[in-house]
Design a protein around this motif. Structure first.
Motif, mmCIF file in Angstrom:
data_model
loop_
_atom_site.group_PDB
_atom_site.id
_atom_site.type_symbol
_atom_site.label_atom_id
_atom_site.label_comp_id
_atom_site.label_asym_id
_atom_site.label_seq_id
_atom_site.Cartn_x
_atom_site.Cartn_y
_atom_site.Cartn_z
ATOM 1 N N GLU A 1 26.787 5.133 3.365
ATOM 2 C CA GLU A 1 27.604 4.466 4.385
ATOM 3 C C GLU A 1 28.778 3.733 3.758
ATOM 4 O O GLU A 1 29.908 3.778 4.264
ATOM 5 C CB GLU A 1 26.739 3.502 5.198
ATOM 6 C CG GLU A 1 25.734 4.174 6.106
ATOM 7 C CD GLU A 1 26.373 4.729 7.384
ATOM 8 O OE1 GLU A 1 27.614 4.800 7.479
ATOM 9 O OE2 GLU A 1 25.618 5.109 8.289
ATOM 10 N N ARG B 1 26.895 -1.982 9.643
ATOM 11 C CA ARG B 1 26.560 -0.583 9.908
ATOM 12 C C ARG B 1 25.716 -0.017 8.770
ATOM 13 O O ARG B 1 24.726 0.687 8.996
ATOM 14 C CB ARG B 1 27.849 0.229 10.066
ATOM 15 C CG ARG B 1 27.717 1.727 9.869
ATOM 16 C CD ARG B 1 27.139 2.449 11.058
ATOM 17 N NE ARG B 1 26.867 3.848 10.739
ATOM 18 C CZ ARG B 1 26.783 4.819 11.636
ATOM 19 N NH1 ARG B 1 26.956 4.559 12.913
ATOM 20 N NH2 ARG B 1 26.507 6.046 11.269
ATOM 21 N N SER C 1 21.909 1.396 9.323
ATOM 22 C CA SER C 1 21.626 2.794 8.984
ATOM 23 C C SER C 1 20.553 2.885 7.916
ATOM 24 O O SER C 1 19.661 3.757 7.979
ATOM 25 C CB SER C 1 22.905 3.486 8.500
ATOM 26 O OG SER C 1 23.863 3.569 9.520
ATOM 27 N N ASP D 1 22.248 9.635 12.750
ATOM 28 C CA ASP D 1 23.021 9.034 13.840
ATOM 29 C C ASP D 1 22.227 8.995 15.134
ATOM 30 O O ASP D 1 22.275 8.020 15.891
ATOM 31 C CB ASP D 1 24.335 9.790 14.050
ATOM 32 C CG ASP D 1 25.360 9.484 12.972
ATOM 33 O OD1 ASP D 1 25.202 8.446 12.293
ATOM 34 O OD2 ASP D 1 26.301 10.273 12.799
#
Length: 308
Positions: A255, A264, A268, A293
């Motif tokens: 990421e 984020r 994740s 996702d």
């Protein structure tokens, strides 16, 4: 050009023994199964990053034995660039013996060729994410940290670290046990967020830029001097926790390489860890990371513990 994740770390062949419960000292138990798979924290993290879509380069050391052939083939099949991997005739490929009972595990590692390293030559650019762990000689980790790239250290297995190395860490990733060891504090295995943040601040004061602590099924906490973030983990049925922390590290760095913000990346990575515990063995569970996702919907939104 898109940033890469460059992993400098261990490569092992794992032998996983499944039991109904862990044996007591001196006790003999019958196992229910024995499987062989490719592992090592470095290899696991490289495969996790690649499965989640990152461009990954792996630097490591193998023997020229059949186990080394197996490990190299598994990395290549996962899409990892293995150009910087070296092989030695006089050292066996590293191995790990993993016992699994009730979804939890204990691990014994025989380093083999992983401790053969004496030098490092890496194709790293300034914007690449350079990820290391501590299953390889500390001098190699320090050498990697002194070069280009955004340095991320997974301090596992935990050990005391020099301040100079901490100052080079854009991100330091630990679990609760490792946080206690590296910070020199006492933490329980279910420490409250305030205790985790307090221990993290000690490492921030010593030079680390960001400290991320994984909390198993409770999620993870990310701390900087300005703020602390908490990502809760989704509720899942645990089959085998082996490699969950490595999935977290690999996806977190993937990421960052993609330009994601820290919130984020944290969410994740927690999602990746939850996916990894649903199947047996480490890399055997990483196939699900290709649908990361979609799985993010199961993970609660990141919340701020302090700061803005």
């Amino acid at each position: 050009m898109t940033a890469c994740v460059v992993v400098v770390g261990s490569i092992n062949v794992d032998r996983t023994i499944v039991l109904d419960r862990f044996p007591q000292p001196g006790e003999t138990l019958l196992a229910t199964s024995l499987t062989e798979s490719v592992g090592g924290k470095g290899a696991n993290q490289a495969v996790a990053a690649a499965r989640s879509g990152a461009s990954v380069v792996m630097a490591g050391v193998l023997g020229t034995d059949p186990e080394g052939d197996t490990a190299l083939r598994a990395l290549q099949d996962a899409g990892v660039d293995c150009g910087p991997i070296h092989r030695f005739d006089d050292e066996p490929t590293g191995s790990a013996w993993i016992t699994v009972a009730s979804g939890d595990n204990t691990i014994l590692v025989v380093p083999g060729a992983n401790h053969r390293w004496t030098d490092l030559d890496l194709p790293v650019r300034d914007d690449d994410i350079l990820l290391c762990q501590l299953e390889i000689p500390l001098q190699i980790v320090e050498l990697a940290a002194s070069g280009p790239g955004r340095f991320v250290l997974n301090a596992a297995p935990g050990r005391p670290l020099p301040n100079e190395l901490l100052r080079r860490c854009e991100v330091l990733i630990v679990n609760e046990h490792e946080l206690a060891t590296v910070s020199g504090t006492e933490l329980s295995c279910d420490a409250d967020p305030e205790a985790v943040v307090s221990a993290s601040r000690m490492l921030l004061d010593r030079g680390a830029h960001t400290v991320v602590t994984t909390l198993g099924g409770r999620g993870a906490i990310s701390c900087t001097t300005e703020r602390a973030l908490y990502a809760a983990a989704p509720s899942v049925d645990v089959v085998d926790t082996t490699g969950a922390g490595d999935a977290f590290c690999g996806v977190y760095c993937a990421e960052l390489a993609a330009g994601a913000c820290r919130a984020r990346a944290l969410r994740s990575a927690v999602t990746a860890g939850s996916l990894a515990v649903r199947s047996p063995t480490a890399q055997g569970s990483y196939a699900e990371l290709t649908g990361l996702d979609t799985s993010l919907a199961e993970t609660p939104e990141v919340r701020t513990l302090f700061g803005s």
